[in-house]
Design a protein around this motif. Structure first.
Motif, PDB file in Angstrom:
ATOM      1  N   ASP A 108       2.038  -2.495   3.472  1.00 57.84           N
ATOM      2  CA  ASP A 108       1.040  -2.654   2.410  1.00 57.84           C
ATOM      3  C   ASP A 108       0.641  -1.301   1.835  1.00 57.84           C
ATOM      4  O   ASP A 108       0.485  -1.147   0.611  1.00 57.84           O
ATOM      5  CB  ASP A 108      -0.203  -3.375   2.945  1.00 57.84           C
ATOM      6  CG  ASP A 108       0.045  -4.843   3.241  1.00 57.84           C
ATOM      7  OD1 ASP A 108       1.086  -5.373   2.803  1.00 57.84           O
ATOM      8  OD2 ASP A 108      -0.797  -5.454   3.922  1.00 57.84           O
ATOM      9  N   LEU A 109       0.473  -0.310   2.718  1.00 57.57           N
ATOM     10  CA  LEU A 109       0.086   1.022   2.259  1.00 57.57           C
ATOM     11  C   LEU A 109       1.207   1.676   1.460  1.00 57.57           C
ATOM     12  O   LEU A 109       0.956   2.344   0.448  1.00 57.57           O
ATOM     13  CB  LEU A 109      -0.288   1.897   3.465  1.00 57.57           C
ATOM     14  CG  LEU A 109      -0.884   3.269   3.164  1.00 57.57           C
ATOM     15  CD1 LEU A 109      -2.175   3.141   2.359  1.00 57.57           C
ATOM     16  CD2 LEU A 109      -1.139   4.038   4.465  1.00 57.57           C
ATOM     17  N   LYS A 111       3.505   0.135  -0.378  1.00 57.49           N
ATOM     18  CA  LYS A 111       3.577  -0.507  -1.688  1.00 57.49           C
ATOM     19  C   LYS A 111       2.424  -0.041  -2.583  1.00 57.49           C
ATOM     20  O   LYS A 111       2.608   0.188  -3.784  1.00 57.49           O
ATOM     21  CB  LYS A 111       3.543  -2.026  -1.523  1.00 57.49           C
ATOM     22  CG  LYS A 111       4.815  -2.591  -0.867  1.00 57.49           C
ATOM     23  CD  LYS A 111       4.736  -4.087  -0.680  1.00 57.49           C
ATOM     24  CE  LYS A 111       5.987  -4.651  -0.027  1.00 57.49           C
ATOM     25  NZ  LYS A 111       7.194  -4.504  -0.869  1.00 57.49           N
ATOM     26  N   LYS A 112       1.239   0.106  -2.008  1.00 58.53           N
ATOM     27  CA  LYS A 112       0.084   0.606  -2.760  1.00 58.53           C
ATOM     28  C   LYS A 112       0.325   2.037  -3.236  1.00 58.53           C
ATOM     29  O   LYS A 112       0.002   2.393  -4.382  1.00 58.53           O
ATOM     30  CB  LYS A 112      -1.160   0.551  -1.875  1.00 58.53           C
ATOM     31  CG  LYS A 112      -2.410   1.123  -2.523  1.00 58.53           C
ATOM     32  CD  LYS A 112      -3.589   1.087  -1.548  1.00 58.53           C
ATOM     33  CE  LYS A 112      -4.825   1.732  -2.156  1.00 58.53           C
ATOM     34  NZ  LYS A 112      -5.955   1.749  -1.186  1.00 58.53           N
ATOM     35  N   THR A 113       0.923   2.848  -2.382  1.00 59.52           N
ATOM     36  CA  THR A 113       1.195   4.243  -2.732  1.00 59.52           C
ATOM     37  C   THR A 113       2.174   4.333  -3.890  1.00 59.52           C
ATOM     38  O   THR A 113       1.984   5.121  -4.823  1.00 59.52           O
ATOM     39  CB  THR A 113       1.767   4.993  -1.511  1.00 59.52           C
ATOM     40  OG1 THR A 113       0.854   4.879  -0.409  1.00 59.52           O
ATOM     41  CG2 THR A 113       1.994   6.461  -1.826  1.00 59.52           C
ATOM     42  N   LYS A 115       2.717   2.084  -6.172  1.00 58.54           N
ATOM     43  CA  LYS A 115       2.066   1.563  -7.376  1.00 58.54           C
ATOM     44  C   LYS A 115       1.100   2.570  -7.984  1.00 58.54           C
ATOM     45  O   LYS A 115       1.072   2.763  -9.196  1.00 58.54           O
ATOM     46  CB  LYS A 115       1.319   0.270  -7.034  1.00 58.54           C
ATOM     47  CG  LYS A 115       0.640  -0.379  -8.229  1.00 58.54           C
ATOM     48  CD  LYS A 115      -0.045  -1.680  -7.828  1.00 58.54           C
ATOM     49  CE  LYS A 115      -0.728  -2.331  -9.029  1.00 58.54           C
ATOM     50  NZ  LYS A 115      -1.403  -3.609  -8.638  1.00 58.54           N
ATOM     51  N   GLN A 116       0.311   3.239  -7.135  1.00 59.74           N
ATOM     52  CA  GLN A 116      -0.710   4.158  -7.637  1.00 59.74           C
ATOM     53  C   GLN A 116      -0.165   5.553  -7.905  1.00 59.74           C
ATOM     54  O   GLN A 116      -0.768   6.324  -8.657  1.00 59.74           O
ATOM     55  CB  GLN A 116      -1.875   4.237  -6.652  1.00 59.74           C
ATOM     56  CG  GLN A 116      -2.629   2.921  -6.498  1.00 59.74           C
ATOM     57  CD  GLN A 116      -3.847   3.045  -5.607  1.00 59.74           C
ATOM     58  OE1 GLN A 116      -3.985   3.994  -4.838  1.00 59.74           O
ATOM     59  NE2 GLN A 116      -4.754   2.091  -5.719  1.00 59.74           N
ATOM     60  N   GLY A 119      -1.718   9.605  -3.048  1.00 65.89           N
ATOM     61  CA  GLY A 119      -2.164   9.259  -1.707  1.00 65.89           C
ATOM     62  C   GLY A 119      -2.397  10.495  -0.866  1.00 65.89           C
ATOM     63  O   GLY A 119      -2.242  11.635  -1.326  1.00 65.89           O
ATOM     64  N   ASN A 123      -0.429   7.845   3.324  1.00 67.84           N
ATOM     65  CA  ASN A 123       0.337   7.194   2.263  1.00 67.84           C
ATOM     66  C   ASN A 123       1.758   7.728   2.193  1.00 67.84           C
ATOM     67  O   ASN A 123       2.729   6.969   2.097  1.00 67.84           O
ATOM     68  CB  ASN A 123      -0.354   7.403   0.915  1.00 67.84           C
ATOM     69  CG  ASN A 123      -1.762   6.863   0.872  1.00 67.84           C
ATOM     70  OD1 ASN A 123      -2.681   7.484   1.405  1.00 67.84           O
ATOM     71  ND2 ASN A 123      -1.952   5.714   0.244  1.00 67.84           N
TER      72      ASN A 123
END
Length: 326
Positions: A108-109, A111-113, A115-116, A119, A123
């Protein structure tokens, strides 16, 4: 039971029963880097990025390097997040549940990294690990302490404030810190400065140990103690990236009772300029270098009033710092 994960990760507990074999890949990654630098600066998913890497590179070392280079050149360090002090906790019933939840947290981390596009060390390490999983590379996360500032010279490593990876290439486990490969924080402006460094991709364990001490000492791949780490000078990224080696002094704490400090550096280029500054003087000075083959020697005098720190520069870039003690 609760596991809390928090790493401030200023740039610069899991137990593994692994036997580490290390080999340093001294190959030229210029062609890999050139291909990866032409990739898009963002991907819709980690799977798409991994698919691209799998398509372009056949060997484990090239895929690992491609992951490192893409992350280091496209994910920026998030200073506000590093200073926020927020922790992340999750609950688990048993060891199997812990492993499953850790993996979900990491994916999850990652994928978030992606996307954003930013980090902190958690990240970077999560994204590197997840992309390794997607490109058939074995990878682990290594929490530990990083030596990043002058006040840490001579002090034992504190509770984990950083996290990095080890990736298996062939039969060898190799250390990787993609966070530090992405750049550094300018101490004057307080801003993150993107600057790709390959010095933290599969260096020798001895080089990696200069500013990394793992929570599990075995993960250093060396027989070194917290005291060994404490006594090191503060080595900067420009030194890790260099081809020369500071042979002496090896201890980061220098006695103020000495009238002078001899320095020995191997493999300086003929045109390299060496200078130094004492923190209480704030005046850059140049020593007289004596060159003998690939060895350069010089002496830095210490006055009775000299206290604080001594920083060494090569070509106007800080490479190492020492504490002047009693």
């Amino acid at each position: 039971m609760t596991m809390k994960k928090r790493f401030p990760c200023l740039p610069l507990a899991i137990t593994f029963s692994l036997i580490f074999f290390h080999s340093t890949f001294a190959q030229d990654y210029a062609s890999v880097d050139s291909i990866v630098r032409n990739y898009p600066d963002s991907f819709s998913s980690t799977e798409k990025l991994a698919e691209k890497i799998n398509s372009d590179f056949d060997t484990e070392s090239d895929r690992a390097r491609a992951i490192y280079t893409w992350i280091a050149t496209n994910i920026r360090y998030d200073l506000p997040a590093a200073h926020s002090g927020n922790g992340i906790a999750f609950y688990y019933k048993d060891e199997a549940d812990r492993i499953e939840k850790e993996k979900k947290f990491r994916v999850d981390l990652a994928k978030k990294t992606l996307k954003q596009g930013k980090g902190i060390c958690q990240n970077y390490a999560a994204l590197f690990h997840h992309l390794c999983d997607l490109t058939a590379l074995k990878c682990i996360d290594i929490p530990g302490s990083a030596k990043t500032n002058l006040m840490q010279i001579g002090k034992l490593p504190q509770p984990s404030d950083h996290i990095w990876n080890a990736v298996k290439i062939g039969n060898s486990w190799n250390l990787v810190d993609v966070t530090w490969g992405a750049g550094s924080v300018d101490t004057n402006s307080g801003k993150f400065v993107p600057s790709f460094s390959d010095g933290y991709f599969c260096p020798t364990p001895e080089v990696f140990f200069l500013n990394h001490f793992p929570e599990d000492a075995r993960m250093s791949m060396l027989q070194r103690t917290p005291e060994d780490f404490a006594n090191l000078p503060l080595y900067y990224g420009s030194y890790v990236d260099s081809d020369y080696e500071i042979l002496y002094p090896e201890n980061g704490v220098l006695s103020a009772t000495q009238k002078s400090i001899p320095f020995r550096i191997s493999d300086l280029d003929e045109g390299d300029n060496v200078s130094y500054v004492f923190s209480n003087q704030n005046q850059l000075q140049e020593p007289e270098l004596k060159r003998n083959g690939n060895l350069s020697e010089f002496v830095i005098p210490i006055a009775a009033t000299d206290r604080g720190f001594l920083t060494l520069f090569v070509n106007n870039r800080s490479v190492a710092a020492y504490k002047i003690g009693r």
